[in-house]
Design an enzyme around this catalytic site. Structure first.
Site, mmCIF file in Angstrom:
data_model
loop_
_atom_site.group_PDB
_atom_site.id
_atom_site.type_symbol
_atom_site.label_atom_id
_atom_site.label_comp_id
_atom_site.label_asym_id
_atom_site.label_seq_id
_atom_site.Cartn_x
_atom_site.Cartn_y
_atom_site.Cartn_z
ATOM 1 N N CYS A 118 12.039 28.636 53.743
ATOM 2 C CA CYS A 118 10.455 29.292 53.597
ATOM 3 C C CYS A 118 9.670 28.751 53.767
ATOM 4 O O CYS A 118 8.424 28.614 54.340
ATOM 5 C CB CYS A 118 10.525 30.737 52.820
ATOM 6 S SG CYS A 118 11.405 31.535 51.963
ATOM 7 N N HIS A 255 2.607 29.914 51.349
ATOM 8 C CA HIS A 255 3.766 31.037 51.956
ATOM 9 C C HIS A 255 3.676 32.053 50.619
ATOM 10 O O HIS A 255 2.700 32.214 49.382
ATOM 11 C CB HIS A 255 4.862 30.543 51.069
ATOM 12 C CG HIS A 255 6.350 30.952 51.168
ATOM 13 N ND1 HIS A 255 6.700 31.796 52.148
ATOM 14 C CD2 HIS A 255 7.125 31.264 50.460
ATOM 15 C CE1 HIS A 255 8.192 32.643 52.013
ATOM 16 N NE2 HIS A 255 8.115 31.897 50.519
ATOM 17 N N ASN A 285 8.823 38.724 51.123
ATOM 18 C CA ASN A 285 8.414 37.470 51.221
ATOM 19 C C ASN A 285 9.217 37.809 53.012
ATOM 20 O O ASN A 285 9.824 38.277 52.836
ATOM 21 C CB ASN A 285 9.812 36.451 50.179
ATOM 22 C CG ASN A 285 9.056 35.445 50.533
ATOM 23 O OD1 ASN A 285 9.352 34.944 51.489
ATOM 24 N ND2 ASN A 285 9.970 34.751 49.549
HETATM 25 O O1 UT7 Z 1 10.917 32.094 49.185
HETATM 26 C C1 UT7 Z 1 11.643 31.317 48.561
HETATM 27 C C2 UT7 Z 1 10.885 31.550 47.083
HETATM 28 N N1 UT7 Z 1 11.178 32.365 46.467
HETATM 29 C C3 UT7 Z 1 10.723 32.936 44.965
HETATM 30 O O2 UT7 Z 1 9.923 31.564 44.980
HETATM 31 C C4 UT7 Z 1 11.028 33.700 44.279
HETATM 32 C C5 UT7 Z 1 10.445 33.566 42.754
HETATM 33 N N2 UT7 Z 1 11.081 33.946 42.246
HETATM 34 C C6 UT7 Z 1 9.659 35.480 41.520
HETATM 35 O O3 UT7 Z 1 9.692 35.523 41.877
HETATM 36 C C7 UT7 Z 1 10.817 35.986 40.187
HETATM 37 O O4 UT7 Z 1 11.461 34.745 39.299
HETATM 38 C C8 UT7 Z 1 10.992 37.386 40.203
HETATM 39 C C9 UT7 Z 1 10.393 38.295 41.025
HETATM 40 C C10 UT7 Z 1 12.965 36.759 41.438
HETATM 41 C C11 UT7 Z 1 12.215 37.547 39.533
HETATM 42 O O5 UT7 Z 1 10.949 37.828 38.091
HETATM 43 P P1 UT7 Z 1 11.207 37.787 37.228
HETATM 44 O O6 UT7 Z 1 9.372 37.413 35.852
HETATM 45 O O7 UT7 Z 1 11.729 35.911 36.915
HETATM 46 O O8 UT7 Z 1 12.084 38.250 36.044
HETATM 47 P P2 UT7 Z 1 13.799 38.239 35.671
HETATM 48 O O9 UT7 Z 1 14.555 37.335 37.087
HETATM 49 O O10 UT7 Z 1 13.720 37.602 34.679
HETATM 50 O O11 UT7 Z 1 14.106 39.415 35.449
HETATM 51 C C12 UT7 Z 1 13.389 40.266 34.124
HETATM 52 C C13 UT7 Z 1 14.141 41.572 33.787
HETATM 53 C C14 UT7 Z 1 16.049 41.177 34.171
HETATM 54 O O12 UT7 Z 1 16.480 41.942 32.778
HETATM 55 P P3 UT7 Z 1 16.935 41.446 31.423
HETATM 56 O O13 UT7 Z 1 18.078 40.488 31.820
HETATM 57 O O14 UT7 Z 1 15.831 41.318 30.696
HETATM 58 O O15 UT7 Z 1 17.413 42.751 30.844
HETATM 59 C C15 UT7 Z 1 16.057 41.535 35.938
HETATM 60 O O16 UT7 Z 1 17.809 42.350 35.102
HETATM 61 O O17 UT7 Z 1 13.751 43.006 35.039
HETATM 62 C C16 UT7 Z 1 15.369 42.713 35.979
HETATM 63 N N3 UT7 Z 1 15.220 42.777 37.189
HETATM 64 C C17 UT7 Z 1 15.189 43.686 37.610
HETATM 65 N N4 UT7 Z 1 14.676 45.288 37.288
HETATM 66 C C18 UT7 Z 1 14.316 45.962 37.546
HETATM 67 C C19 UT7 Z 1 15.431 42.343 38.072
HETATM 68 N N5 UT7 Z 1 15.618 42.523 39.323
HETATM 69 C C20 UT7 Z 1 15.323 44.373 38.711
HETATM 70 C C21 UT7 Z 1 14.159 44.935 39.384
HETATM 71 N N6 UT7 Z 1 14.355 45.899 39.136
HETATM 72 N N7 UT7 Z 1 14.462 44.707 41.350
#
Ligand code: UT7
Length: 328
Positions: A118, A255, A285
């Site tokens: 990225c 980004h 992204n």
């Molecule tokens: O470009 C390179 C760099 N990459 C990035 O910058 C990405 C960086 N990370 C992020 O943008 C965020 O961490 C994410 C968008 C990937 C995730 O957001 P989050 O607020 O950190 O959510 P999380 O991973 O803590 O997930 C929260 C909940 C989980 O469920 P439980 O364990 O709380 O029951 C996940 O399983 O959301 C669930 N979950 C989803 N639910 C619905 C994860 N993906 C999804 C989804 N739809 N697509």
């Protein structure tokens, strides 16, 4: 005064290209257990574009390059360097940059790919800048182009909702300048890498390991946790190197991975939110393509004007991260 002048690389045109097919959050909810509400709230993404079957990274890159050349008012024959940032090249080799070179009918100069995921466009811009400032090359196409749809695991809701395909390009031209921070062009760039973070964001395949292309794997929360600190560090480095501060910026073009990361970084640095160029809602992204795509959008709609001070930054797999401060 010939002895006090310095070569600077100035962006003279930007262009972007998105594949025709648009995939909305509602479309994704039919494929994996997710919802428009979750994706929008956690990332700011509403839709992303997906390359058609047979539509490769170099094809997207060539469209964007043609638009950048038109915006710069120059011909392909004027280009003597192509640096293409991508993690999703058409083939293991040759470099996608050489395919773009050939499609544009360029038979001289150098063309190569650069891989910093990225952060690829920031690394590519900094690299081309060094070539131009050394006097070895005169006019470069710097491109970020990706087809991440081809390396996503479409059954993994934690990653497949985040990425899209696209390409962006700029024409970068060596110009004599006064040698101070009022110059047009790239004023400073700061690149960093730390390979200890491989497991947090990687593709589980490759020619030398599995002989397969593999799929993207990410520990999103861990990446998020590191992102804000890393990008704010390199932005502060750019401010220190030039004497400029957040209040001097006309535009902040980060980004486009996640709107929450973008806002948190801007807030931490006291960069006003109305100076942020955001395209993540409509592009998702697009990895190395995200910054040049955002630049092309903000040029086309008249926001970025010659003379404007623009900060770009990115962070991605590796980890890699970097910033560049430039006057348009
Ligand atoms: O470009 C390179 C760099 N990459 C990035 O910058 C990405 C960086 N990370 C992020 O943008 C965020 O961490 C994410 C968008 C990937 C995730 O957001 P989050 O607020 O950190 O959510 P999380 O991973 O803590 O997930 C929260 C909940 C989980 O469920 P439980 O364990 O709380 O029951 C996940 O399983 O959301 C669930 N979950 C989803 N639910 C619905 C994860 N993906 C999804 C989804 N739809 N697509």
């Amino acid at each position: 005064m010939p002895f006090s002048t310095k070569l600077r690389s100035v962006i003279t045109g930007a262009g972007g290209y998105l594949p025709e097919k648009c995939l909305t959050n509602a479309d994704l909810a039919k494929i994996v257990d997710t919802s428009d509400e979750w994706i929008l709230q956690r990332t700011g993404i509403r839709e992303r574009h997906i390359a058609a079957e047979g539509e490769t990274t170099s094809m997207l890159a060539t469209h964007a390059a043609r638009r950048a050349l038109a915006a710069a008012g120059c011909n392909a024959a004027d280009i003597d360097l192509i640096v293409l940032a991508t993690s999703t090249p058409d083939y293991t080799f040759p470099a996608a940059a050489t395919q773009v070179q050939s499609a544009l009918g360029i038979t001289s100069g150098a063309a190569f790919d650069l891989q910093a995921v990225c952060s690829g466009f920031v690394f590519a811009l900094a690299t081309a800048d060094k070539f131009l400032c050394s006097g070895s090359h005169r006019r470069a196409l710097v491109i970020g182009a990706e087809t991440f749809s081809r390396i996503l695991d479409w059954s993994d809701r934690t990653t497949c909702v985040l990425f899209g395909d696209g390409a962006g390009a700029v024409v970068l031209e060596a110009r004599e300048s006064a040698g101070n921070s009022s110059d047009r062009g790239v004023l400073t760039s700061h690149l960093r890498s730390d390979g200890r973070h491989r497991e947090k964001l990687f593709v589980d395949g490759g020619p030398s390991s599995t002989q397969t292309v593999g799929h993207l794997r990410m520990l999103g929360k861990d990446v998020f946790r590191h992102a804000v600190g890393m990008v704010t560090d390199v932005i502060e480095d750019a401010f220190k190197a030039t004497g400029y501060g957040p209040g001097d910026l006309d535009w902040f073009v980060p980004h486009q991975a996640n709107e929450r990361i973008i806002n948190a970084s801007a807030d931490k640095l006291h960069i006003s939110r109305d100076k942020i160029v955001k395209t993540v809602a409509l592009h998702g992204n697009t990895s190395a393509a995200s910054i040049p795509l955002a630049l092309s959008v903000a040029c086309a709609d008249g926001r970025i004007q010659p003379g404007h001070l623009v900060m770009i930054e990115a962070m991605g797999g590796g980890f890699t991260w970097g910033s560049a401060l430039l006057r348009w």
